[in-house]
Design a protein around this motif. Structure first.
Motif, PDB file in Angstrom:
ATOM      1  N   PRO A   1       0.829  -1.213   0.000  1.00 12.74           N
ATOM      2  CA  PRO A   1       0.000   0.000   0.000  1.00 12.74           C
ATOM      3  C   PRO A   1       0.860   1.259   0.000  1.00 12.74           C
ATOM      4  O   PRO A   1       2.009   1.243   0.425  1.00 12.74           O
ATOM      5  CB  PRO A   1      -0.794  -0.126   1.299  1.00 12.74           C
ATOM      6  CG  PRO A   1       0.045  -0.968   2.189  1.00 12.74           C
ATOM      7  CD  PRO A   1       0.810  -1.892   1.285  1.00 12.74           C
ATOM      8  N   HIS A   2       0.259   2.276  -0.491  1.00  7.22           N
ATOM      9  CA  HIS A   2       0.939   3.569  -0.520  1.00  7.22           C
ATOM     10  C   HIS A   2       0.102   4.551   0.265  1.00  7.22           C
ATOM     11  O   HIS A   2      -1.107   4.583   0.138  1.00  7.22           O
ATOM     12  CB  HIS A   2       1.071   4.039  -1.968  1.00  7.22           C
ATOM     13  CG  HIS A   2       1.508   5.459  -2.089  1.00  7.22           C
ATOM     14  ND1 HIS A   2       2.814   5.839  -2.009  1.00  7.22           N
ATOM     15  CD2 HIS A   2       0.791   6.588  -2.281  1.00  7.22           C
ATOM     16  CE1 HIS A   2       2.903   7.162  -2.141  1.00  7.22           C
ATOM     17  NE2 HIS A   2       1.681   7.642  -2.320  1.00  7.22           N
ATOM     18  N   HIS A   3       0.728   5.309   1.093  1.00  5.58           N
ATOM     19  CA  HIS A   3      -0.025   6.288   1.872  1.00  5.58           C
ATOM     20  C   HIS A   3      -0.102   7.604   1.113  1.00  5.58           C
ATOM     21  O   HIS A   3       0.911   8.189   0.770  1.00  5.58           O
ATOM     22  CB  HIS A   3       0.603   6.465   3.253  1.00  5.58           C
ATOM     23  CG  HIS A   3       0.347   5.274   4.130  1.00  5.58           C
ATOM     24  ND1 HIS A   3      -0.767   5.152   4.917  1.00  5.58           N
ATOM     25  CD2 HIS A   3       1.052   4.112   4.276  1.00  5.58           C
ATOM     26  CE1 HIS A   3      -0.735   3.989   5.555  1.00  5.58           C
ATOM     27  NE2 HIS A   3       0.353   3.339   5.170  1.00  5.58           N
ATOM     28  N   SER A   4      -1.336   8.005   0.910  1.00  8.07           N
ATOM     29  CA  SER A   4      -1.521   9.246   0.145  1.00  8.07           C
ATOM     30  C   SER A   4      -1.214  10.431   1.029  1.00  8.07           C
ATOM     31  O   SER A   4      -1.134  10.329   2.236  1.00  8.07           O
ATOM     32  CB  SER A   4      -2.960   9.333  -0.374  1.00  8.07           C
ATOM     33  OG  SER A   4      -3.847   9.442   0.709  1.00  8.07           O
TER      34      SER A   4
ATOM     35  N   GLN B   1      -7.256  -2.443  -1.308  1.00 14.09           N
ATOM     36  CA  GLN B   1      -8.285  -1.578  -0.739  1.00 14.09           C
ATOM     37  C   GLN B   1      -8.529  -0.365  -1.625  1.00 14.09           C
ATOM     38  O   GLN B   1      -7.641   0.044  -2.381  1.00 14.09           O
ATOM     39  CB  GLN B   1      -7.835  -1.093   0.648  1.00 14.09           C
ATOM     40  CG  GLN B   1      -7.635  -2.208   1.648  1.00 14.09           C
ATOM     41  CD  GLN B   1      -8.918  -2.948   1.950  1.00 14.09           C
ATOM     42  OE1 GLN B   1      -9.983  -2.335   2.025  1.00 14.09           O
ATOM     43  NE2 GLN B   1      -8.843  -4.261   2.073  1.00 14.09           N
TER      44      GLN B   1
ATOM     45  N   GLY C   1      -8.558   3.335  -2.829  1.00 15.39           N
ATOM     46  CA  GLY C   1      -7.553   4.381  -2.623  1.00 15.39           C
ATOM     47  C   GLY C   1      -6.474   4.237  -3.676  1.00 15.39           C
ATOM     48  O   GLY C   1      -6.698   3.700  -4.768  1.00 15.39           O
ATOM     49  N   TRP C   2      -5.291   4.684  -3.351  1.00 16.51           N
ATOM     50  CA  TRP C   2      -4.170   4.521  -4.276  1.00 16.51           C
ATOM     51  C   TRP C   2      -3.524   3.153  -4.053  1.00 16.51           C
ATOM     52  O   TRP C   2      -3.293   2.760  -2.920  1.00 16.51           O
ATOM     53  CB  TRP C   2      -3.120   5.602  -4.042  1.00 16.51           C
ATOM     54  CG  TRP C   2      -3.570   7.004  -4.345  1.00 16.51           C
ATOM     55  CD1 TRP C   2      -3.514   8.061  -3.500  1.00 16.51           C
ATOM     56  CD2 TRP C   2      -4.108   7.485  -5.568  1.00 16.51           C
ATOM     57  NE1 TRP C   2      -3.997   9.185  -4.105  1.00 16.51           N
ATOM     58  CE2 TRP C   2      -4.382   8.863  -5.391  1.00 16.51           C
ATOM     59  CE3 TRP C   2      -4.412   6.909  -6.802  1.00 16.51           C
ATOM     60  CZ2 TRP C   2      -4.918   9.667  -6.394  1.00 16.51           C
ATOM     61  CZ3 TRP C   2      -4.955   7.702  -7.799  1.00 16.51           C
ATOM     62  CH2 TRP C   2      -5.202   9.067  -7.593  1.00 16.51           C
TER      63      TRP C   2
END
Lengths: 681, 681
Positions: free
Chosen positions: A5-8, A522, A524-525
Motif C-alpha cells: 500500500p501507498h499512503h496518500s 483496498q 484508494g491509491w
C-alpha cells in the motif's frame, strides 16, 4: 513482484515548490498546468482510446457534436453577430442572449483540444474559419463582445451583474490557452493577449474595482498566465477572486447576492451555494490562484468547501445543484430526486474543481468524484450520436410528457427528451470541450516519475517521465466488466513507479501481477511495490457486481428508498421495463432479494404496493395505507442511468422505494376511515 | 327534535334557474353573488365575531395590516405613481413593478369590505383619500395605469404577456364591486365603469383578440357584471376565458405557455398547472362564467380540475404550488415539504375557486378545503400584529438562517422570518381583502330559506331568510376545544331549516339538541330534522383530539413520515421545543405512542436516530444506516403550524420521520463499509 500500500498525502498539503517554469510549449497539451506542485495530467495526445465507453462518446463528440454546434450557432445568428459587428451593422436587434459569444469560444476550445488530440486538418480549418469571424469583431483597443459597446447596444461594462462580458472574455481566453498548447503562438493567441490586456487595463488595480456576475474570467486568466508565462494575468485573476464577496455587484431584483457568490469572500465560505455553475467556476479559479500564489489558507478553505458540499449537497450521480430556482445549490440534505437540477454544466464545472484539487493535493477522493460525475452526469447528457442533450439531469422523472421540439430551440430539456439546442445553450459546447479533452483527466504524472492511472479505458497511455517513456496498453470493457489488463509495452531503463486508482466503491478489489497470486487491495491509491518494466502484466479486478446504495437518513426526499449501483454506474428503473398494468408509482424493491448483473445493468425483485383509495375532495393524506405489498412480484430491470430515455420518453427513478412494514405498525385504531364521505351527506 | 341525514347534491349539478336578478343593492354585501343558483354567502355585515381565532386575526387586519399597507405603498412611491401621472411628471424612473397599481386596488377592496362590516368613518375616509389619487390618474378615455401609456413609458398594451395592465384593471373592478355593495353608486364605481368600458372597447369582439398574461380581469368583469347588472361585462369575461389556451400570448424566453395557462383551453384542462395564482384566478373567473352562462360542460371541467388537483397536487395545509421555479404547480405527487412554495396568494386564490364551486354545487368538500386553507395558509402568513407576512408557506424549514430585513423591502420571506414588505408584495393586500371579508365565507343561505353554517366562530350569525330573520348565537373556543354551542335567538315564525357542516376530519362527531341525548353524526352536511325556533340550543361536538395523518405513498418527498393534526389545525415541530443537543434531523416520531392534547397543540413521543458516520469525500450515500433508534426518547411538543416562527426563526417540520426498522432488514451483508477510506490509502 508483490504489492504494497501507498499512503496518500494528508488532507491539506501545501503545493510543492515550483518544479518548472510554466512552458508555452506543446508538451503540456492539457487544460490545466499549475505553476507549482508535483502533479500534471497527461496531454490530450498522450492517451489513445481503442474502444469502449469513452471512445464511443468521444467519437460522437467528434462526428456529431462539434459540427452540430457550428450549425446551430450559424442558424441562430450567433456567429453572424461577429460579422455584423465587423461590418458595423449591429443594432438593437441582436439574436441570442448577452452571453452567446461564449458558446462560440467554448466550441473553439473544443476544436482546439480535438485538433491537439487528432491533428485533423478539417478540425483546424474549422477553428481558423471561426477565428476569421471572431477576430474581425475586435475593437481597436482589444475589446471584443458582440452584445455591448456598439451603436444601438448597451455600453461596455454597463451591466456587470448580468452582462457576462468578462465571462465571455474568459471563455475566449480558455480557447486561446487550448490553441497555444495544441498549435503554439498564432493570431488567435495574439488576439487573446489583446483581450486579456484590455481586461487588465479596465479592471486592474488602477481601474474599475468590479467583478463579473458570472465567474469564469478568474479561471481563464489564471490559466492564460500559466500558458503565456505572464504573471500579470494571474495577479488580475487574484484581484477578481479577492474583490468578490463584499457586495461588489449591483443588486438585481429577485436575485440575492448569494446567487452571485458576492455575499461572503471565497476564503470565508464554508460550503458552495447560490448558482451552481457560478460557484464552481469561481472555485476552480480560486484553486488556481491558491496553488500558484502558494496561498495555503485559501486552498484549505476550498478543500473544506468541496468536502462539505460533496458530503451534503451532492447527488449519487455526482450531480450538483438541487434547485431549478436560480439553478442553485440547495441547503444541506436538500436533494430531491425529481427536481434535481444537476445541470450538465455544473457537472463540467465540478470536474474542473475536483481536477484542480487533485493536482494540488494528490488526494484520491477528488478523482473518485470525477469518475462518478463522468459516468453519470457527463455521459448522461448527450444522445448517442451527440446531437441532442439534457440540460438538467434529474434522478426521477414522473411523466412521459415532454414539450421538447426535435428541430427547434428549447427552453430546457425536461420530460425525458434530449433537445438539440437550447435558448440558453451552455451545455452542448461545455460537453464538447470536456469530451474532447477527456484524456487529460485520465492519467497523471506525479513527482516527475510516478505514472498514475486515474480512469480506466481500453487504449494506450503514454507517460513522458523524467526517466523516459512509459507506454501502458490497457485492455478492458470496464465499466461493463470488472477486469482491467495493463501491459507495459515500453518502460524507462530500470523500470518506473506505477500507481493505480482503486475506486472507493470497489470492495473486494484484487490485483494479479504477472500471473502471480491474486492479492486483495483496498480502495484508494495502489502503488506497485516494484518499478514496472517492459512486458509486465497487471490484472486489476474491480468487481462491478450490482450493489444496494442507501441514502443518508437526513435526505428527506429519499427516505425509504434505495438505489442500485454497479461499479461506477448509477442504475435506474425505466417505465418501459415495467410489466403492463403496473406503474412506477406502485413499485417497491425488495432489498432482501439478490441482485444480479444483466448486460450493463442489473436485475432485482420488485413487489407491487397496494395504493390507498383516496377520500374524494381531500388532499392526498389520511389514514395509514397498508404497508404490505400485494402478492404480485416481478423481476425488476435496472439500466444504467446514463442511458435513460434513449428508448424514448420514459418515467424513471434511481431511488426505488423499499417495501416497508414497520412504519405504520403502531397506527392508532380508527373507527372510520378519515376523510371518507359519510352516509349522511 | 331528532336528527336526520341530508343528502347533498350529486357531483355535477347544473346551476339552478335564475332566482333573482342580481341586484345592485347593499343587501348582497359579499364578494361573490352569482346571477344563477340557489346559494348565497352571508354579507360581511351579517356575522359579528365576538372572540376567538378569526376575531383576533380580523382585528389585527383592521388595526395593523390596513394602515401598514398604506404606509409601505406611500414610502415606496407606489401611491405617488398616481400623483405623478396626474401631474404629467411620470417618466422612465417609476418605482415598483409594472403591477404595483394592483396592490393599491386590493387594499381599496379590503378597505371597502372593512367599511361594509364596520361602518367605520376613518376607514371610509382612507378609501376616499385613495380614490382622490387614483381617479386623478385616469386618462380621458377611461384608461388607467401608471406604468404604461405615458411619456417615457412603454405604450398601452405593448406587453400583454407580462405587462399586467388588464390584471391591474381587474383588481380595480373588484374594489369597485366591493364599494358598490358596501356603499352604493359613487365616483369610484363610476370610474370602474369607465375602466371596464375601455377594456370592452379595446378587447371586445371587434377589438384586439388578446388576453392578459396574468388572469384576474375575467373574475373581476364577471362580478362587475353581477354587481352592476350589465351583462356586457360578463360577455367580455367569457371572451377572455375562451380566447385563452390557443397560444394567445406572445412567448416569453424561459417561460412556457403552460406558465400562463395558454397552451390548452380551460374547458379541456384536466388539472391545474403552471403558475399557481394565475391558474386559480383564471379558474375562479371560469366558474363565474360557467354558472352565469349555464355552461354545465365548463362547470364540470372545473370541478374535475379541482378534484384532480386537490387529490394529487395539494398540501396537507391546503397550500398549492409545489415549485419556487415559476411559482408553479408541480406534477402529480410532487409535494416537497421543504421547497413547498404554497404562496399565500395561491391560498387566497384557492379560497376564491372553492367558494365559487360551493355556491355552484352545494358540495361540502369545497368548504372543507376552505377551512383547511383558512387555518393553515391564510392564518399562517401574517404575524400576530398583522405587520409582517410569509410569502411562501413551506412545510419544512431546514435552517434558522434568514436574510429577511425587519424594516425593508424583502425579496421573499424565507428562513422562517415574516417580512414587513416584499419587492413583489402581492400577499399582504391579498390577505387584507380576504380577512376583511371572512364573514362572507362563514355561512350561507340555500334555496332562500335554509341557513347553513360553514365555519364556526364565537359570535352572532344573522340569516335574512325569505321567511324572516334567523339570529344564531355561537359560543365556542373552536378550534382549541371541541364544543360549539349554537343558540337560536330569533327565528321566523314556524321555525326554519338549519344545516351544519361536519368537517371531513371530525370522526365521532356528536350533536345534542336542547339537552337531549347525544347523537353520532357523520362528516358532511348535517340537517336538523325539524325547523329551529327561538330558544333552541344545539350543542355540536367536533372532537379535536390529536391524530396521525399519513401521506399517500406516491408522495415521494414525504415517504416514511407522518404528520399530526388536531381538528382543522395542522401541527408542526419547531426546533425551540427540542431538547438541547438534539437536532430536528435526528428525530423520529413513535407512531405507537399515544398523542395527547396540550394547549392548542399536542404531545407525542420522539425517538432519536443514530446518524451514520459518512465516508469522507463521498456523496451522502452508502451502506444501510442502522434503522434502530438510540435509547434516547423525549416528549415531542407539536404546535399549530400557523404559529410557527412566532417565537423567532426556527427549524420546523410538519411531516416527522417515523422510526423504521423494516426497510433495511434485508440488507445484503457487506464485508467492508462502502466508501470508507481503506487502510491502504
Amino acid at each position: 513482484m508483490t504489492t504494497s500500500p501507498h499512503h496518500s498525502p494528508g488532507p491539506v498539503p501545501a503545493p510543492g515548490p515550483v518544479t518548472a517554469q510554466a512552458p508555452a510549449s506543446r508538451r503540456n497539451v492539457t487544460p490545466v498546468n499549475p505553476a507549482r506542485g508535483t502533479r500534471r495530467g497527461l496531454g490530450v495526445d498522450q492517451v489513445s482510446l481503442a474502444a469502449g465507453f469513452w471512445k464511443t462518446r468521444q467519437d460522437a463528440n467528434s462526428t456529431g457534436t462539434l459540427q452540430h454546434c457550428i450549425d446551430w450557432m450559424e442558424r441562430l445568428g450567433w456567429l453572424a453577430n461577429f460579422d455584423r459587428v465587423a461590418a458595423g451593422t449591429m443594432d438593437e436587434n441582436r439574436p441570442g442572449w448577452q452571453f452567446s459569444d461564449s458558446e462560440v469560444y467554448k466550441l473553439m476550445e473544443a476544436l482546439a483540444w480535438e485538433y491537439g488530440r487528432t491533428h485533423d486538418a478539417q478540425v483546424d480549418a474549422n477553428f481558423e474559419s471561426l477565428v476569421d469571424r471572431v477576430a474581425a469583431a475586435e475593437d481597436d483597443d482589444g475589446y471584443l463582445n458582440t452584445c455591448f459597446g456598439h451603436p444601438g447596444r448597451p455600453g461596455r461594462y454597463s451591466d456587470l451583474s448580468m452582462g457576462h462580458e468578462l465571462y465571455c472574455a474568459g471563455h475566449l481566453l480558455q480557447a486561446a490557452v487550448a490553441r497555444l498548447r495544441t498549435k503554439g503562438e498564432d493570431r488567435f493567441v495574439a488576439l487573446g493577449r489583446r483581450v486579456a490586456d484590455h481586461v487588465l487595463r479596465e479592471f486592474g488595480p488602477e481601474g474599475h474595482a468590479g467583478v463579473c456576475g458570472h465567474p469564469e474570467i478568474e479561471v481563464a486568466l489564471a490559466e492564460f498566465a500559466r500558458a503565456t508565462g505572464d504573471t500579470r494575468y494571474r495577479d488580475q485573476a487574484q484581484l477578481f477572486v479577492e474583490r468578490r464577496g463584499h457586495g461588489a455587484l449591483t443588486p438585481i431584483p429577485l436575485l440575492s447576492p448569494e446567487y452571485f457568490q458576492d455575499e461572503i469572500p471565497v476564503r470565508d465560505t464554508e460550503t458552495w451555494h447560490g448558482h451552481a455553475v457560478r460557484a464552481l467556476y469561481l472555485a476552480a479559479g480560486a484553486v488556481d490562484i491558491a496553488v500558484d500564489a502558494d496561498d495555503t489558507e485559501l486552498l484549505s478553505a476550498l478543500q473544506g468547501q468541496w468536502h462539505r458540499t460533496v458530503a451534503r449537497r451532492t447527488y449519487l450521480t455526482g450531480g450538483m445543484g438541487s434547485r431549478h430556482q436560480d439553478e442553485g445549490f440547495g441547503e444541506d440534505w436538500e436533494l430531491p430526486p425529481d427536481r434535481a437540477y444537476c445541470e450538465t454544466c455544473a457537472g463540467v464545472a465540478s470536474l474542473m474543481v475536483s481536477w484542480r484539487l487533485y493536482l494540488a493535493t494528490g488526494a484520491v477522493e477528488y478523482v473518485d468524484l470525477m469518475e462518478r460525475t463522468l459516468f453519470n452526469v457527463i455521459a448522461t447528457s448527450p444522445s448517442p450520436d451527440g446531437t441532442a442533450f439534457f440540460y438538467a439531469n434529474p434522478l426521477q422523472q414522473r411523466s412521459e410528457s415532454s414539450d421538447v421540439l426535435p428541430d427547434a430551440v428549447n427552453s430546457r430539456a425536461e420530460g425525458g427528451v434530449r433537445a438539440p439546442w437550447f435558448d440558453v445553450s451552455c451545455c452542448p459546447t461545455n460537453l464538447a470541450r470536456t469530451l474532447a479533452s477527456w484524456q487529460s483527466y485520465s492519467a497523471a504524472v506525479d513527482e516527475g516519475d510516478v505514472a498514475v492511472v486515474l480512469q480506466y479505458a481500453a487504449g494506450e497511455y503514454r507517460f513522458e517521465l523524467s526517466s523516459g517513456l512509459l507506454r501502458l496498453k490497457v485492455d478492458t470493457t470496464y465499466p461493463n466488466a470488472s477486469e482491467i489488463h495493463l501491459t507495459v509495452q515500453d518502460a524507462p531503463d530500470g523500470g518506473t513507479p506505477l500507481r493505480l486508482r482503486v475506486p472507493s466503491w470497489a470492495i473486494d478489489a484484487q490485483v494479479i501481477i504477472n500471473g502471480g497470486p491474486a492479492t486483495s487491495i483496498q480502495p484508494g491509491w495502489f502503488d506497485l511495490q516494484h518499478p514496472v518494466a517492459q512486458g509486465d502484466e497487471i490484472r486489476l479486478v474491480l468487481p462491478v457486481e450490482p450493489r444496494l446504495t442507501w441514502p443518508d437518513p437526513r435526505i428527506d426526499a429519499m427516505r425509504g428508498t434505495v438505489a442500485v449501483e454497479r461499479g461506477p454506474l448509477v442504475l435506474c428503473v425505466e417505465s418501459q421495463d415495467v410489466p403492463a398494468g403496473i406503474t412506477l408509482d406502485e413499485i417497491t424493491l425488495d432489498p432482501s432479494a439478490p441482485l444480479r448483473a444483466d448486460g450493463d445493468g442489473a436485475r432485482g425483485r420488485a413487489k407491487v404496493l397496494h395504493l390507498p383509495a383516496q377520500a374524494p375532495g381531500t388532499p392526498p393524506f389520511g389514514r395509514a395505507p397498508s404497508g404490505e405489498p400485494t402478492s404480485q412480484e416481478f423481476d425488476l430491470v435496472l439500466v444504467p442511468y446514463h442511458r435513460w430515455a434513449e428508448r424514448g420518453p420514459s418515467m424513471m427513478r434511481v431511488f426505488v422505494p423499499v417495501a416497508d412494514k414497520a412504519s405504520h405498525a403502531g397506527e392508532h385504531p380508527r373507527k372510520a376511515e378519515r376523510g371518507a364521505r359519510a352516509d349522511g351527506q
